[in-house]
Scaffold this motif. Structure first.
Motif, PDB file in Angstrom:
ATOM      1  N   ARG A 175       0.843  -1.172  -0.040  1.00  0.00           N
ATOM      2  CA  ARG A 175      -0.090  -0.045   0.065  1.00  0.00           C
ATOM      3  C   ARG A 175       0.822   1.387   0.129  1.00  0.00           C
ATOM      4  NH1 ARG A 175      -4.866  -1.831   4.441  1.00  0.00           N
ATOM      5  NH2 ARG A 175      -5.602  -3.345   3.283  1.00  0.00           N
ATOM      6  N   GLY A 176       2.145   1.073  -0.154  1.00  0.00           N
ATOM      7  CA  GLY A 176       3.141   2.301  -0.072  1.00  0.00           C
ATOM      8  C   GLY A 176       3.316   2.655   1.204  1.00  0.00           C
ATOM      9  N   ARG A 177       2.924   2.330   2.429  1.00  0.00           N
ATOM     10  CA  ARG A 177       3.159   2.889   3.585  1.00  0.00           C
ATOM     11  C   ARG A 177       4.398   2.453   4.286  1.00  0.00           C
ATOM     12  NH1 ARG A 177      -2.721   1.964   6.521  1.00  0.00           N
ATOM     13  NH2 ARG A 177      -3.940   3.179   4.849  1.00  0.00           N
ATOM     14  N   PRO A 178       4.995   3.343   5.314  1.00  0.00           N
ATOM     15  CA  PRO A 178       6.401   2.609   5.731  1.00  0.00           C
ATOM     16  C   PRO A 178       6.132   1.509   6.795  1.00  0.00           C
ATOM     17  CG  PRO A 178       5.349   4.856   6.628  1.00  0.00           C
ATOM     18  CD  PRO A 178       4.595   4.509   5.537  1.00  0.00           C
ATOM     19  N   THR A 179       7.278   0.835   6.697  1.00  0.00           N
ATOM     20  CA  THR A 179       7.143  -0.484   7.588  1.00  0.00           C
ATOM     21  C   THR A 179       8.305  -0.362   8.671  1.00  0.00           C
ATOM     22  OG1 THR A 179       8.737  -1.610   6.174  1.00  0.00           O
ATOM     23  CG2 THR A 179       6.585  -1.891   5.837  1.00  0.00           C
ATOM     24  N   GLY A 180       9.069   0.983   8.830  1.00  0.00           N
ATOM     25  CA  GLY A 180      10.022   0.833   9.955  1.00  0.00           C
ATOM     26  C   GLY A 180       9.648   2.166  10.627  1.00  0.00           C
ATOM     27  N   GLY A 181      10.134   2.294  11.822  1.00  0.00           N
ATOM     28  CA  GLY A 181       9.704   3.555  12.666  1.00  0.00           C
ATOM     29  C   GLY A 181       8.861   3.367  13.831  1.00  0.00           C
ATOM     30  N   ILE A 182       8.740   4.136  14.854  1.00  0.00           N
ATOM     31  CA  ILE A 182       8.026   4.009  15.877  1.00  0.00           C
ATOM     32  C   ILE A 182       6.469   3.993  15.500  1.00  0.00           C
ATOM     33  CG2 ILE A 182       7.414   4.727  18.227  1.00  0.00           C
ATOM     34  CD1 ILE A 182      10.264   3.683  17.939  1.00  0.00           C
ATOM     35  N   LYS A 183       6.116   4.877  14.581  1.00  0.00           N
ATOM     36  CA  LYS A 183       4.832   5.022  14.276  1.00  0.00           C
ATOM     37  C   LYS A 183       4.140   3.634  13.544  1.00  0.00           C
ATOM     38  CE  LYS A 183       1.390   7.993  11.662  1.00  0.00           C
ATOM     39  NZ  LYS A 183       1.362   9.284  10.849  1.00  0.00           N
ATOM     40  N   ALA A 184       4.987   3.192  12.652  1.00  0.00           N
ATOM     41  CA  ALA A 184       4.670   1.879  11.809  1.00  0.00           C
ATOM     42  C   ALA A 184       4.437   0.953  12.860  1.00  0.00           C
ATOM     43  CB  ALA A 184       5.635   1.695  10.605  1.00  0.00           C
ATOM     44  N   ILE A 185       5.353   0.774  13.955  1.00  0.00           N
ATOM     45  CA  ILE A 185       5.095  -0.238  14.721  1.00  0.00           C
ATOM     46  C   ILE A 185       4.045  -0.229  15.640  1.00  0.00           C
ATOM     47  CG2 ILE A 185       6.482  -1.303  16.998  1.00  0.00           C
ATOM     48  CD1 ILE A 185       8.917  -0.679  15.552  1.00  0.00           C
ATOM     49  N   LEU A 186       3.783   0.920  16.106  1.00  0.00           N
ATOM     50  CA  LEU A 186       2.578   1.019  16.829  1.00  0.00           C
ATOM     51  C   LEU A 186       1.292   0.722  15.901  1.00  0.00           C
ATOM     52  CD1 LEU A 186       3.122   4.535  18.945  1.00  0.00           C
ATOM     53  CD2 LEU A 186       3.198   1.820  19.436  1.00  0.00           C
ATOM     54  N   GLN A 187       1.148   0.993  14.713  1.00  0.00           N
ATOM     55  CA  GLN A 187       0.307   0.718  13.750  1.00  0.00           C
ATOM     56  C   GLN A 187       0.067  -0.592  13.361  1.00  0.00           C
ATOM     57  OE1 GLN A 187       0.676   3.174  10.311  1.00  0.00           O
ATOM     58  NE2 GLN A 187      -0.166   4.966  11.469  1.00  0.00           N
ATOM     59  N   ILE A 188       1.321  -1.359  13.520  1.00  0.00           N
ATOM     60  CA  ILE A 188       1.199  -2.870  13.338  1.00  0.00           C
ATOM     61  C   ILE A 188       1.084  -3.661  14.775  1.00  0.00           C
ATOM     62  CG2 ILE A 188       2.625  -5.044  12.863  1.00  0.00           C
ATOM     63  CD1 ILE A 188       4.275  -2.987  10.986  1.00  0.00           C
ATOM     64  N   GLY A 189       0.940  -2.969  15.735  1.00  0.00           N
ATOM     65  CA  GLY A 189       0.936  -3.755  16.903  1.00  0.00           C
ATOM     66  C   GLY A 189      -0.537  -4.054  17.105  1.00  0.00           C
ATOM     67  N   LEU A 190      -1.516  -3.193  16.972  1.00  0.00           N
ATOM     68  CA  LEU A 190      -2.851  -3.334  17.376  1.00  0.00           C
ATOM     69  C   LEU A 190      -3.511  -4.338  16.361  1.00  0.00           C
ATOM     70  CD1 LEU A 190      -5.287  -2.087  18.949  1.00  0.00           C
ATOM     71  CD2 LEU A 190      -5.678  -0.699  16.983  1.00  0.00           C
ATOM     72  N   PRO A 191      -3.323  -4.596  15.004  1.00  0.00           N
ATOM     73  CA  PRO A 191      -3.934  -5.643  14.511  1.00  0.00           C
ATOM     74  C   PRO A 191      -3.180  -7.222  14.933  1.00  0.00           C
ATOM     75  CG  PRO A 191      -3.261  -4.098  12.858  1.00  0.00           C
ATOM     76  CD  PRO A 191      -2.832  -3.414  14.342  1.00  0.00           C
ATOM     77  N   VAL A 192      -1.954  -6.955  15.357  1.00  0.00           N
ATOM     78  CA  VAL A 192      -1.408  -8.370  15.884  1.00  0.00           C
ATOM     79  C   VAL A 192      -1.913  -8.717  17.008  1.00  0.00           C
ATOM     80  CG1 VAL A 192       0.727  -9.100  16.737  1.00  0.00           C
ATOM     81  CG2 VAL A 192       0.952  -7.976  14.973  1.00  0.00           C
ATOM     82  N   LEU A 193      -2.209  -7.614  18.098  1.00  0.00           N
ATOM     83  CA  LEU A 193      -2.821  -7.883  19.368  1.00  0.00           C
ATOM     84  C   LEU A 193      -4.538  -8.506  18.869  1.00  0.00           C
ATOM     85  CD1 LEU A 193      -2.985  -7.870  22.273  1.00  0.00           C
ATOM     86  CD2 LEU A 193      -3.777  -5.458  22.304  1.00  0.00           C
ATOM     87  N   GLU A 194      -5.085  -7.958  18.074  1.00  0.00           N
ATOM     88  CA  GLU A 194      -6.550  -8.301  17.886  1.00  0.00           C
ATOM     89  C   GLU A 194      -6.377  -9.812  17.198  1.00  0.00           C
ATOM     90  OE1 GLU A 194      -9.928  -6.809  15.000  1.00  0.00           O
ATOM     91  OE2 GLU A 194      -8.381  -5.835  15.064  1.00  0.00           O
ATOM     92  N   GLY A 195      -5.527 -10.033  16.325  1.00  0.00           N
ATOM     93  CA  GLY A 195      -5.446 -11.372  15.710  1.00  0.00           C
ATOM     94  C   GLY A 195      -5.154 -12.567  16.986  1.00  0.00           C
ATOM     95  N   ALA A 196      -4.301 -11.826  17.905  1.00  0.00           N
ATOM     96  CA  ALA A 196      -4.104 -13.024  19.084  1.00  0.00           C
ATOM     97  C   ALA A 196      -5.413 -13.143  19.969  1.00  0.00           C
ATOM     98  CB  ALA A 196      -2.801 -12.335  19.939  1.00  0.00           C
ATOM     99  N   LEU A 197      -5.982 -12.260  20.147  1.00  0.00           N
ATOM    100  CA  LEU A 197      -7.370 -12.237  21.072  1.00  0.00           C
ATOM    101  C   LEU A 197      -8.149 -13.179  20.171  1.00  0.00           C
ATOM    102  CD1 LEU A 197      -7.702  -8.806  22.458  1.00  0.00           C
ATOM    103  CD2 LEU A 197      -6.961 -10.648  23.560  1.00  0.00           C
ATOM    104  N   GLU A 198      -8.316 -12.963  18.863  1.00  0.00           N
ATOM    105  CA  GLU A 198      -9.294 -13.764  18.221  1.00  0.00           C
ATOM    106  C   GLU A 198      -8.840 -15.401  18.205  1.00  0.00           C
ATOM    107  OE1 GLU A 198      -9.276 -12.447  14.294  1.00  0.00           O
ATOM    108  OE2 GLU A 198     -10.608 -10.429  14.792  1.00  0.00           O
ATOM    109  N   ARG A 199      -7.489 -15.584  17.965  1.00  0.00           N
ATOM    110  CA  ARG A 199      -7.123 -16.912  18.101  1.00  0.00           C
ATOM    111  C   ARG A 199      -7.124 -17.601  19.612  1.00  0.00           C
ATOM    112  NH1 ARG A 199      -2.889 -15.140  15.097  1.00  0.00           N
ATOM    113  NH2 ARG A 199      -1.556 -14.678  16.877  1.00  0.00           N
ATOM    114  N   SER A 200      -7.128 -16.667  20.665  1.00  0.00           N
ATOM    115  CA  SER A 200      -7.360 -17.340  21.829  1.00  0.00           C
ATOM    116  C   SER A 200      -8.868 -17.631  22.249  1.00  0.00           C
ATOM    117  CB  SER A 200      -7.075 -16.306  22.945  1.00  0.00           C
ATOM    118  OG  SER A 200      -5.841 -15.691  22.754  1.00  0.00           O
ATOM    119  N   VAL A 201      -9.744 -16.800  21.658  1.00  0.00           N
ATOM    120  CA  VAL A 201     -11.050 -17.085  21.538  1.00  0.00           C
ATOM    121  C   VAL A 201     -11.616 -18.471  21.057  1.00  0.00           C
ATOM    122  CG1 VAL A 201     -13.466 -16.396  21.146  1.00  0.00           C
ATOM    123  CG2 VAL A 201     -11.916 -14.716  21.875  1.00  0.00           C
TER     124      VAL A 201
END
Length: 360
Positions: A175-201
């Motif tokens: 999608r042409g978005r950056p994958t490095g840096g603090i902002k990108a890490i924070l934006q990636i972390g929320l979907p990762v946490l959501e996927g972990a909760l869905e797998r737990s359920v």
């Protein structure tokens, strides 16, 4: 291949790594583990976690060096690399310093020590990449089924998280978005946490549907005997393993380990009566599994034996500064860890569907 064989092979390599600080032998152990993983891992999600463990090992080495620079080292040295401002500490903190002189001998000692811990982590990562956690859970005794489920869920957390992070970074890159840096890490972390909760359920729902936690009735005497044998055996296994890993406890480590293992197996045999589950197509422990597990055990035994007749070769000194030498027999014994790459079946490549042929 039985997943327990991969773990025994990796534990053997890790035991060998714990017995030496020679960077050449540690690098050889990492190379052996990496070659076997590259030759025999599949395309499963857990197989992609090996790279993460390698990066974690490198981070451990870097952190160990940083701590040596900031807090100093007990190793005396005469080759000063730099001198940092030293913070004054109270009398009760005698023996601890912040800053001060940084020597080459202390940095080299920290590098050797950090490399040993990194090699242990990489060996564990090799077992995670090669052993199927679901099949490992199926191979556990009935008495350890509940604890095994918790361990397997914990083991699959890191590989699934690595796969989610890689998938999300690929999506952002497309999608042409950056994958490095603090902002990108924070934006990636929320979907990762959501996927972990869905797998737990999903895991909780599947466990409840399969009757997880339901046990059969056994007499109290059998339960008490099972508890005593299992706990006592596991304590004996821990004490024996510590004796094998320690430099001074190799004499009593093996007898205590075998005694504890026998008691634990007897307790698990009795505890299996409470399990009401069945097994579908259990994994068989064949000749290849014996070869894989035996290769790791041979590497560990050779390194332990080498520590009795050539301790200086396994633990090179740093005062005075000398280049480490590669001992011949321990290095040749380490190459026995490559045996799984030749005796185990190669992973099957995914089959691509063929296009239908036109009728004439």
């Amino acid at each position: 291949m039985h997943p327990g064989a991969w773990w025994l092979w990796a534990i053997g390599l890790a035991t060998a790594a714990s017995r030496t600080t020679n960077p050449l032998l540690l690098a050889l152990l990492v190379a052996v583990a990496g070659y076997v993983v590259a030759a025999r891992r599949t395309d499963a999600p857990w197989a992609r976690s090996y790279t993460a463990f390698v990066k974690l090992g490198l981070a451990v080495v870097a952190i160990r060096l940083v701590f040596n620079v900031a807090l100093g080292s007990p190793i005396p040295g005469t080759h000063t690399l730099l001198t940092l401002p030293e913070a004054p500490l109270p009398e009760w903190a005698k023996g601890i310093r912040i800053g001060g002189r940084v020597t080459a001998e202390g940095m080299l000692f920290a590098l050797y020590d950090g490399a040993r811990l990194a090699t242990l982590l990489i060996c564990v990562g090799a077992a995670n990449a090669l052993a199927n956690p679901a099949r490992l859970l199926k191979s556990l005794p009935g008495a350890l089924y509940e604890a095994g489920v918790a361990v397997v869920v914990a083991m699959t957390f890191a590989p699934n998280m690595v796969a989610d992070v890689s998938r999300l970074r690929t999506v952002r890159r497309l999608r042409g978005r950056p994958t490095g840096g603090i902002k990108a890490i924070l934006q990636i972390g929320l979907p990762v946490l959501e996927g972990a909760l869905e797998r737990s359920v999903a895991v909780a729902a599947s466990m409840d549907a399969r009757g997880y936690g339901r046990t059969a009735h056994v007499p109290p005497a059998v339960r008490h005997t099972t508890t005593v044998l299992t706990l006592g055996g596991l304590l004996g296994v821990c004490a024996g393993t510590y004796g094998l890993l320690a430099a001074e406890g190799a004499r009593y480590g093996l007898p205590v380990l075998l005694t504890g293992l026998a008691a634990a197996l007897a307790g698990l045999r009795l505890g299996g009566r409470r399990s009401v589950r069945t097994r579908y197509r259990p994994d068989r422990w064949g000749a290849r599994a014996w070869l894989v597990a035996g290769s790791g055990a041979a590497v560990a035994a050779a390194m332990i034996w080498a520590g009795t007749y050539a301790p200086d070769a396994l633990h090179p000194g740093v005062v005075p500064l000398t280049a480490p030498a590669l001992p011949l027999w321990p290095a040749l014994a380490t190459l026995l860890g490559l045996l799984p790459a030749f005796v185990t079946p190669a992973p099957q490549a995914p089959q691509t569907p063929q296009a239908p042929q036109e009728s004439k």
